[in-house]
Design an enzyme around this catalytic site. Structure first.
Site, short mmCIF file in Angstrom:
data_model
loop_
_atom_site.label_atom_id
_atom_site.label_comp_id
_atom_site.label_asym_id
_atom_site.label_seq_id
_atom_site.Cartn_x
_atom_site.Cartn_y
_atom_site.Cartn_z
CB VAL A 270 -1.90 -17.91 13.31
CG1 VAL A 270 -2.45 -18.67 12.10
CG2 VAL A 270 -3.05 -17.35 14.14
CB ALA A 271 1.70 -19.11 10.63
CG MET A 272 7.90 -18.20 13.61
SD MET A 272 7.75 -16.42 13.83
CE MET A 272 9.40 -15.90 13.32
CD GLU A 273 8.12 -14.59 10.08
OE1 GLU A 273 8.62 -13.53 10.46
OE2 GLU A 273 7.03 -15.02 10.52
CG ASN A 274 10.60 -20.60 12.40
OD1 ASN A 274 11.07 -19.59 12.92
ND2 ASN A 274 9.65 -21.31 13.00
CG HIS A 297 1.60 -13.16 6.10
ND1 HIS A 297 1.41 -11.85 5.73
CD2 HIS A 297 2.41 -13.13 7.19
CE1 HIS A 297 2.06 -11.06 6.56
NE2 HIS A 297 2.69 -11.82 7.45
CD GLU A 298 3.73 -16.95 8.30
OE1 GLU A 298 4.89 -16.56 8.54
OE2 GLU A 298 2.72 -16.36 8.71
CG HIS A 301 7.19 -13.25 6.63
ND1 HIS A 301 7.63 -11.96 6.86
CD2 HIS A 301 6.05 -13.39 7.38
CE1 HIS A 301 6.81 -11.36 7.71
NE2 HIS A 301 5.83 -12.20 8.03
CD GLU A 320 4.95 -9.66 10.25
OE1 GLU A 320 4.23 -10.02 9.30
OE2 GLU A 320 5.59 -10.46 10.95
#
Length: 623
Positions: A270-274, A297-298, A301, A320
């Site tokens: 769904v998503a990635m916190e880069n 949420h990201e 992070h 997480e």
């Protein structure tokens, strides 16, 4: 770190430089990697890096950081190297070093390579994008995929700064999880620099037909031109609200910009916190509340996961669980406690559903999971990492009696450990030091709630949060579910018709449908009545709602609504909206229907997703 073959403990990685050329026609990336290192003890015989069979190494060279004579260029000498098998998700790359290397003496190792068919690098043909105009590529490094992007110390325990120069075909925009240089040397050349140390899995790249739009003073969205107006309208102004709320709670945002790039449906999560650039699947744009929660949420992070990182994959809850707690503090500040409690109830429901599937003695339900050699750490990612981790962090916040005091603790924890990697003991020791009165009360040893038991017991959380502040939103869901499952059918249908679920929040409707899913298979007359009441209405709602109703249709073999399942699968290219339906179709009486739909739609699916569905179909259909 049993997931890493590297000799990271023998070296300090000071910086890494990437020179990359994207070759979409060949589905190939050419790379030149410069690792700036120093040995922590004299005369190490070799440098061992994590790599992958997808990497083809062309050369390795050694260069001292400083020339032997003033004004001279540092000499470069070739090095011997070899690739050895390590696990099914990677290889070990051993590079022989000069014998006279001194401890703490800076040096460089230069590696030239090409990467083809790498698990980290997703090449998309134009027809797999929304605009169907240009090829697209993105990387996904979590947990241990980036060793197929570039040789590295692929462990979250090692962090370094990095810089990159990327050459791309004309007309393609390149972005990375770093600050982009405003200086344009020539068309197709992009420069990036990350000034803060990050682990290898947070180095990320995306390139395609992407256009920007500002949505705040330090944020912009990037998307394909046809998606940009929708993305902008949904996020304009609100991302800055979320960042400001997070800063009030946990201290200054450290990463400069917070940009978001929307990726095609082939994005596998769904998503990635880069850092600097959150990657998010564009499919989520139609589900407003899920979009809000996923982006917040990201954002969280940025403090928990990116600034302070779990040192091993066995303790992913440190990223997480804390990010989920911070996310819910941010949503409480911006949207109120009732909404936060509703979303939490929805997720905890899902946690208990997973618990029933796995069993209470499942080892993956521990917060401190034992990672066996050869097991891919990605297999440890589950709802326990998020929700059981959240429940433990929430329990800690309740011990100190005041959420604001706990926010102060987390702010101090981030300040102490930012840009480093930690283990659970670091968090818990800091907690007891910050609250000495709790240490005196031995709260870590309370019978049945010992910190050690939280970390190492299997099963559900030892304690769950009080969600009564969300009862105004969860009570109607419970009441409607009871009508359909406890009352006589004609009475249920009459009572239900008085409740207008079109006015409900997405999480309320999703929670109601999840409860019905848990009860499936339902009596056929109940499914028929549910369809008459809700099918057309739900068909007009977002994909998060539609997929749940369609799973009810499939699990109950309700043929009159099967055409809606077909239409949904014909329009979806996303893993998160296809896999659950195909899994349900193949465990029931609808296997041949699944096969028929798949053969009609497979040309529009990414090869990785196509392979996954083929595996589901072959298992469901037998030999």
């Amino acid at each position: 770190d049993v997931a890493s073959a590297s000799s990271a403990q023998l070296f300090r990685l000071r910086h890494l430089q990437l020179g990359l050329e994207l070759r979409p026609e060949a589905r190939e990336l050419a790379g030149c990697l410069v690792l700036e290192l120093c040995a922590l003890r004299p005369a190490p015989r070799a440098l061992v890096l994590d790599a992958h069979p997808a990497l083809r190494l062309h050369s390795a060279a050694f260069r001292r950081a400083f020339p032997e004579a003033p004004g001279a260029e540092p000499a470069c000498c070739p090095l011997a190297f070899r690739l050895d098998p390590f696990t099914d998700y990677g290889s070990s790359l051993t590079v022989t070093l000069p014998p006279e290397l001194q401890a703490h003496q800076p040096f460089q190792v230069i590696l030239r390579y090409t990467s083809t068919d790498a698990p980290a690098i997703w090449w998309l043909e134009p027809e797999l994008t929304y605009g169907c105009a240009k090829p697209f590529v993105f990387t996904q490094g979590h947990s241990v995929c980036n060793r197929s992007f570039f040789p590295c110390f692929d462990t979250p325990a090692v962090k370094s700064t990095y810089s990159a120069v990327v050459k791309a075909p004309s007309g393609v925009q390149v972005l990375m999880s770093a600050t982009q240089s405003a200086y344009v040397e020539e068309e197709g050349i992009f420069r990036f620099h990350m000034e803060h140390p990050v682990p290898a899995y947070l180095v990320a790249l995306v390139a395609g037909d992407l256009k920007p739009a500002d949505i705040g003073p330090r944020s912009r969205v990037w998307a394909e031109p046809c998606l940009l107006p929708t993305a902008t309208s949904k996020l304009s102004g609100v991302v800055e609200q979320w960042l400001s709320a997070a800063e009030r709670l946990y201290g200054p945002y450290m990463w400069g910009r917070y940009d978001i790039v929307f990726l095609p449906p082939s994005f596998p999560i769904v998503a990635m916190e880069n850092p600097c650039l959150t990657f998010i699947i564009s499919s989520i744009l139609e589900s407003d509340e899920f979009l809000v929660i996923d982006v917040i949420h990201e954002v969280a992070h940025s403090w928990f996961g990116n600034a302070v990182t779990n040192a091993t994959w066995e303790e992913m809850w440190l990223s997480e669980g804390l990010a989920t707690y911070a996310q819910r503090r941010i949503t409480t500040e911006t949207y109120g406690a009732a909404f936060t409690c509703l979303e939490t109830a929805f997720r905890l429901d899902a946690l208990h559903r997973q618990m029933k599937l796995l069993g209470e003695d499942s080892p993956v339900s521990k917060l401190q999971v034992k990672l066996e050699p050869g097991v891919n750490p990605s297999h440890l990612m589950n709802l326990f990492t998020y929700e059981k981790g959240y429940c433990f962090v929430y329990y800690l916040s309740q011990l100190c009696g005041d959420p604001q005091r706990f926010d102060d603790f987390l702010r101090a924890y981030v300040e102490k450990y930012k840009f480093s990697s930690v283990v659970a003991q670091d968090l818990l020791d800091s907690f007891l030091s910050f609250f000495p009165e709790l240490k005196e009360q031995s709260v870590d040893c309370r019978a049945g709630l010992e910190f050690e038991r939280w970390l190492n017991a299997t099963g559900p959380p030892l304690a769950e949060p009080d969600l009564s502040q969300g009862s105004s939103l969860t009570r109607p869901v419970e009441a409607l579910f009871q009508m359909w499952t406890a009352e006589p059918l004609d009475q249920a249908a009459a009572s239900a018709s008085a409740i207008d679920i079109s006015k409900w929040r997405t999480f309320q409707t999703a929670l109601f449908l999840d409860r019905l899913l848990d009860g499936s298979p339902l009596p056929q007359e109940v499914v028929t009545s549910l369809s008459k009441c809700y099918s057309s209405l739900l068909d007009s709602m977002n994909a998060e709602i539609r997929i749940r109703w369609l799973q009810i249709v499939v699990r109950n073999d309700y043929y009159p609504d099967l055409h809606r399942v077909r239409r949904f699968l014909e329009s979806q290219m996303s893993r998160m909206y296809t896999i659950p339906l195909y899994e349900d179709l193949c465990t029931g009486a609808l296997k041949s229907f699944a096969l028929e739909v798949f053969y009609q739609t497979q040309g529009r699916l990414h090869p990785n997703l196509r392979r996954t569905i083929q595996q589901i179909l072959s298992q469901g259909l037998g030999p």
